[in-house]
Design a protein around this motif. Sequence first.
Motif, mmCIF file in Angstrom:
data_model
loop_
_atom_site.group_PDB
_atom_site.id
_atom_site.type_symbol
_atom_site.label_atom_id
_atom_site.label_comp_id
_atom_site.label_asym_id
_atom_site.label_seq_id
_atom_site.Cartn_x
_atom_site.Cartn_y
_atom_site.Cartn_z
ATOM 1 N N ARG A 3 2.451 1.607 -3.474
ATOM 2 C CA ARG A 3 1.498 2.062 -4.477
ATOM 3 C C ARG A 3 1.209 3.563 -4.295
ATOM 4 O O ARG A 3 1.063 4.312 -5.240
ATOM 5 N N TRP A 4 1.135 3.971 -3.042
ATOM 6 C CA TRP A 4 0.813 5.359 -2.727
ATOM 7 C C TRP A 4 1.926 6.296 -3.170
ATOM 8 O O TRP A 4 1.699 7.339 -3.757
ATOM 9 N N THR A 7 -7.490 -2.385 -3.931
ATOM 10 C CA THR A 7 -7.990 -2.492 -2.563
ATOM 11 C C THR A 7 -9.487 -2.807 -2.562
ATOM 12 O O THR A 7 -10.179 -2.592 -3.555
ATOM 13 N N TRP A 8 -9.951 -3.307 -1.441
ATOM 14 C CA TRP A 8 -11.370 -3.593 -1.251
ATOM 15 C C TRP A 8 -11.946 -2.564 -0.300
ATOM 16 O O TRP A 8 -11.264 -2.062 0.581
ATOM 17 N N SER A 9 -13.234 -2.281 -0.497
ATOM 18 C CA SER A 9 -13.898 -1.418 0.483
ATOM 19 C C SER A 9 -15.289 -1.959 0.757
ATOM 20 O O SER A 9 -15.816 -2.778 0.002
ATOM 21 N N HIS A 22 0.839 -1.208 0.000
ATOM 22 C CA HIS A 22 0.000 0.000 0.000
ATOM 23 C C HIS A 22 0.872 1.255 0.000
ATOM 24 O O HIS A 22 0.583 2.229 -0.671
ATOM 25 N N PRO A 42 -8.054 -6.551 5.363
ATOM 26 C CA PRO A 42 -8.342 -5.305 6.076
ATOM 27 C C PRO A 42 -9.830 -4.941 6.133
ATOM 28 O O PRO A 42 -10.321 -4.528 7.176
ATOM 29 N N TYR A 51 -14.368 -4.379 -4.958
ATOM 30 C CA TYR A 51 -12.957 -4.284 -5.343
ATOM 31 C C TYR A 51 -12.720 -3.070 -6.225
ATOM 32 O O TYR A 51 -13.478 -2.818 -7.158
ATOM 33 N N ASN A 52 -11.690 -2.312 -5.895
ATOM 34 C CA ASN A 52 -11.267 -1.207 -6.753
ATOM 35 C C ASN A 52 -10.011 -1.659 -7.498
ATOM 36 O O ASN A 52 -8.938 -1.711 -6.916
ATOM 37 N N ALA A 90 -6.812 0.757 -7.459
ATOM 38 C CA ALA A 90 -6.052 0.871 -6.215
ATOM 39 C C ALA A 90 -5.638 -0.499 -5.695
ATOM 40 O O ALA A 90 -4.782 -0.607 -4.826
ATOM 41 N N GLN A 111 -5.681 -9.468 0.468
ATOM 42 C CA GLN A 111 -6.190 -8.134 0.127
ATOM 43 C C GLN A 111 -7.536 -7.855 0.797
ATOM 44 O O GLN A 111 -7.842 -6.723 1.140
#
Lengths: 428, 252
Positions: free
Chosen positions: A360-361, B233-235, A357, B43, B227-228, B231, B40
């Motif tokens: 990537r950021w 990432t998951w939200s 993370h 979180p 899922y995005n 990015a 992934q």
Amino acid sequence: MSAKTSSTAQSDAPEALDVDVLISGGGLAGGTLSLALAQAGFRVATVDLENMATWTDQGFDGRASAIALSSQRVLAGVGIWDVIHQETAPMLDIRISDGHSPLFLHYDHTELTDADGVSEPFGYMVENRSIRKALNVLVPNTEALTYFAPNRIQSLDRAADAAHAVLQDGTRIRAKLVVSCEGRRSPLRDQAGIKLTKWDYHQAGIVCTVEHEKPHNFCAQEHFLPSGPFAILPLPGTADKPACRSSIVWTEREDLWPLIMDLDDEAFLEELVERFGDFLGGVTLVGPRFAYPFSLQYAHEYVKDRFALVADSAHGMHPIAGQGLNMGLRDVAALVDVLTEARRMGQDIGSLAVLEHYQRWRRFDNTLMLAVTDALVKLFSNAVEPVQLARDLGMAAVGQMPDVKRFFMRHAMGTVGELPTLMRRTSA
Amino acid sequence: MADPVSSAPGGTADPDEIARFTAMADAWWDPTGKFRPLHQLNPVRVQFIRDNVCRHFGLDADAERPFAGLDFLDVGCGGGLLSEPMARLGAKMTSIDAGAKNVEIAKIHAAKSGLDIDYRNVLPEDLAAEGKRFDVVLNMEVIEHVADPQAFMAASAMVMKPDGAMVLSTINRNLKSLLMAKIGAEYVLRWLPAGTHDWKKFFKPSELARLARAQGLEFTDIRGMVYNPLAGTWSLSATDLDVNYLAFATRG
């Protein structure tokens, strides 16, 4: 006092010191990261090669850094700003000119106001040694931080469960994560097998501090001369002459800078004044001069298992836009955010899943800045007539377009993009 | 033990499913390997559990170890990907899996991480028979893999304390989930080994709620995981339950 010197650290202690994060390199970025993580509740050990008693000497580092507004918030967040704010100078105007061309670009901070109509400076000039002095004040008073200096990591084993380090004095440290803030030449980065791309600009920056008769009025000047940019950056003065001291960054070709550095003070000053001009009256040299060769470098990866690169160990850029330390402090703030969130979610802070993370950021943002500074260097270290004309017209055009200009100004302030918590404006 | 794969045959576990996951056991803790999607997902799963458990039990969600003092059961714990974060957040963990090899891998990893987790190669009904009861029962990404969902839900409810809670997560059954979670994740993106999921075993939220209600459990929160891809990432989403979703259940 949590700062340990080699003589007080126990070399034959059987038990390893157990920490969350081990930081190699406790300079401007590493020291700030150490404080920020310790304040966020992580247990931190930091190892630095230098002796903290002498790293504030005038001869150690003569550079001053431009601190963008967002970086100032980071330094304020960890308490450094409180210690140094008397030793900083705001940059209220930025004036960029091209050689002796009549066209120039003038940024005035009052052109950019927030919702309340308040305008903030573009940033601040701070001498690097001021930040080191602040670290010397804050580090010993930070409970969760143990500082080992002068010392170095002699061996590092990044195992599945934790990283195990042995310091030069025999101290053993067990950490969930190891961070290199070692600067451009990072031994841990090389050991981790992270590839580096590097090229030389065949230029160096001659850095010195001057006093001048007239006040600079907190205006930063950058003249683009054929050999490269010549910057006059405002520093705070003395009580009786509050704005009469500046930091000079004078770019010179690689075949010329050694000759200029070899000149005696009188001849050196003569060369300096020829480029500086007389708009601030008579100029005198204070303190030693330094030369730093300029290069660009970037690491192909920022993270490995239990390992992360921060600031100059990940990316080094030309100082043409004054962004080196700012990008480093952005890394610091982003890593603090990523680790804090990971801990909140019960994650292993040294795991690749978490560290990705951070990578990537930060990698995209830094790569973009490297590309922009590289393009600027190539554009402005060029004496070819059409290029010169084009950039003169370009600067004049930017000056005529308020929206474009404000865009550049916000970039200079570092308040663009996804900001880590430490960089956001607080309502206070 | 006749079956090298599982010492807990029969019951609610499906032998084929156990064998499939056991074959992948070594990959559990490789964040770039077969279980990357679960790494992934972790979180957001933790965020959902943390928010709901803290609300239900009146705990401080901002504390460093908010789950301290609570007994958690992680059913189908695999390599311990979720058990370890729960333990770091203070939960007293009992974690079970029908695959013996998974349990061994999880034990080794927890020891290396310095976490105290009671890993056992048993089924929920075994713990129910022992009279074990937990504050929180986690049934994450497991109900779509069991042989008898109804019996599994009954056994899971039985090991809940009267004021306890259950967290469930699974995959919806519709055309989108078939495309995304099954064909997309297994065959196109190759996130998961082909054959990981049997789409027919997926549950619509209403079906899952009905299974829970039969055991006296009501959903108090339900969220989709979205899922995005940019990015990576998951939200959590309150509205999009089309593919992966989570539910929090308590006794009325």
